[in-house]
Design a protein around this motif. Structure first.
Motif, mmCIF file in Angstrom:
data_model
loop_
_atom_site.group_PDB
_atom_site.id
_atom_site.type_symbol
_atom_site.label_atom_id
_atom_site.label_comp_id
_atom_site.label_asym_id
_atom_site.label_seq_id
_atom_site.Cartn_x
_atom_site.Cartn_y
_atom_site.Cartn_z
ATOM 1 N N GLY A 278 -0.358 11.212 1.225
ATOM 2 C CA GLY A 278 -0.745 10.671 -0.068
ATOM 3 C C GLY A 278 0.417 10.282 -0.945
ATOM 4 O O GLY A 278 1.360 9.616 -0.510
ATOM 5 N N ILE A 279 0.382 10.713 -2.200
ATOM 6 C CA ILE A 279 1.402 10.324 -3.169
ATOM 7 C C ILE A 279 2.779 10.881 -2.834
ATOM 8 O O ILE A 279 3.784 10.400 -3.363
ATOM 9 C CB ILE A 279 1.014 10.766 -4.596
ATOM 10 C CG1 ILE A 279 0.850 12.293 -4.672
ATOM 11 C CG2 ILE A 279 -0.268 10.076 -5.053
ATOM 12 C CD1 ILE A 279 0.569 12.807 -6.076
ATOM 13 N N SER A 280 2.846 11.885 -1.956
ATOM 14 C CA SER A 280 4.137 12.497 -1.616
ATOM 15 C C SER A 280 4.802 11.882 -0.394
ATOM 16 O O SER A 280 5.960 12.174 -0.121
ATOM 17 C CB SER A 280 3.950 14.006 -1.368
ATOM 18 O OG SER A 280 3.456 14.653 -2.516
ATOM 19 N N HIS A 281 4.079 11.055 0.329
ATOM 20 C CA HIS A 281 4.646 10.507 1.563
ATOM 21 C C HIS A 281 5.656 9.406 1.241
ATOM 22 O O HIS A 281 5.433 8.604 0.333
ATOM 23 C CB HIS A 281 3.544 9.950 2.457
ATOM 24 C CG HIS A 281 3.985 9.735 3.863
ATOM 25 N ND1 HIS A 281 4.652 8.598 4.266
ATOM 26 C CD2 HIS A 281 3.866 10.523 4.973
ATOM 27 C CE1 HIS A 281 4.921 8.686 5.546
ATOM 28 N NE2 HIS A 281 4.469 9.839 6.008
ATOM 29 N N ILE B 171 -3.491 6.684 3.183
ATOM 30 C CA ILE B 171 -4.402 5.864 2.381
ATOM 31 C C ILE B 171 -5.554 6.710 1.854
ATOM 32 O O ILE B 171 -5.904 6.654 0.658
ATOM 33 C CB ILE B 171 -4.936 4.685 3.222
ATOM 34 C CG1 ILE B 171 -3.797 3.719 3.561
ATOM 35 C CG2 ILE B 171 -6.054 3.952 2.475
ATOM 36 C CD1 ILE B 171 -4.160 2.683 4.609
ATOM 37 N N ALA B 172 -6.172 7.509 2.728
ATOM 38 C CA ALA B 172 -7.299 8.344 2.317
ATOM 39 C C ALA B 172 -6.896 9.315 1.219
ATOM 40 O O ALA B 172 -7.642 9.529 0.243
ATOM 41 C CB ALA B 172 -7.850 9.099 3.519
ATOM 42 N N LEU C 59 -3.337 -0.587 3.099
ATOM 43 C CA LEU C 59 -4.421 -1.054 3.956
ATOM 44 C C LEU C 59 -4.232 -2.528 4.301
ATOM 45 O O LEU C 59 -4.425 -2.930 5.456
ATOM 46 C CB LEU C 59 -5.770 -0.846 3.266
ATOM 47 C CG LEU C 59 -6.986 -1.362 4.044
ATOM 48 C CD1 LEU C 59 -7.081 -0.712 5.413
ATOM 49 C CD2 LEU C 59 -8.271 -1.135 3.246
ATOM 50 N N ASP C 60 -3.854 -3.345 3.328
ATOM 51 C CA ASP C 60 -3.582 -4.766 3.610
ATOM 52 C C ASP C 60 -2.495 -4.898 4.673
ATOM 53 O O ASP C 60 -2.583 -5.733 5.578
ATOM 54 C CB ASP C 60 -3.158 -5.486 2.329
ATOM 55 C CG ASP C 60 -4.312 -5.718 1.377
ATOM 56 O OD1 ASP C 60 -5.476 -5.601 1.811
ATOM 57 O OD2 ASP C 60 -4.063 -6.005 0.189
#
Length: 228
Positions: free
Chosen positions: A142-145, A200-201, A219-220
């Motif tokens: 998520g936001i940490s990756h 993304i999830a 995702l794009d």
């Protein structure tokens, strides 16, 4: 001219904003789909309009939610890693990937509702957050990756159940609400290899506009790579 067209055909056409609200995505995401040919639309004057009968991205709700193991297989398939998938599971992964390509983020949010994934939210001081970010027992997501261009003093990571208990005790983490939490630990046994679908999830689970926009970008990028 565009306004005249919409008034005359108001029952058959949608503006970008109207389509975005119906689909639950941003106006920017709608424009991207139009420009890349994924969403049929026509330009009237200076405005794009979309036919009201065009399929709106809506998640399909299967009878059973995906398990963490099935979600991980789908994540691997989307990254081009099909090793170990027998034909039936490969077919299912292909079908689910097709739905993601067609329906986008709402479908990913549906697939992400894994019943055997246990999410805990905590509040921690800056020093503990810094230590957690480099703890090898955590698989950042998520936001940490690093692949997600969202920056801040927070941690979102997958851990094993035993690791979660150890970390909570060692860092004396305080349970917190979604609004107050700056540490999100997702207990899964065993923890997954973090792939783009996981990122993304988990960006979508953050619920903030910046995270959703970053989920759209990733995702794009993923769909574009798969289309080559």
């Amino acid at each position: 001219m565009a306004e005249w067209f919409r008034q005359r055909y108001h029952s058959a056409m949608l503006s970008i904003q109207e389509y975005a609200e119906r689909a639950g995505i941003s106006s920017q995401a709608v424009r991207k789909r139009i420009l890349t040919g994924r969403l049929p639309a026509r330009k009237v004057g200076r405005e794009w309009v979309i036919a009201d009968d065009v399929d709106t991205p809506r998640p399909q709700r299967p009878g059973r939610k995906l398990s963490t193991a099935t979600f991980d297989e789908l994540a691997a398939y989307l990254d081009g890693d099909t090793a170990g998938l027998h034909p039936d599971r490969l077919r299912r992964a292909r079908e689910r990937a097709s739905l993601i390509t067609r329906l986008g983020l709402p479908q990913i949010a549906e697939y992400a509702r894994r019943p055997d994934l246990h999410v805990r939210r905590f509040r921690a001081g800056d020093a503990d957050v810094a230590e957690l970010r480099i703890d090898p027992r955590l698989a950042l997501t998520g936001i940490s990756h690093p692949d997600a261009e969202v920056y801040g003093a927070s941690v979102d990571a997958y851990v094993s159940s035993a690791t979660l208990d150890d970390i909570e005790l060692f860092h004396m983490l305080d349970p917190a609400s979604r609004r107050e939490a700056n540490v999100v630990l997702r207990a899964q046994d065993p923890p997954p290899r973090t792939r783009r679908l996981h990122i993304i999830a988990d960006l979508l689970d953050d619920h903030r506009a910046r995270s959703t926009a970053e989920a759209e970008r990733l995702l794009d990028q993923l769909i574009e790579e798969r289309g080559r």
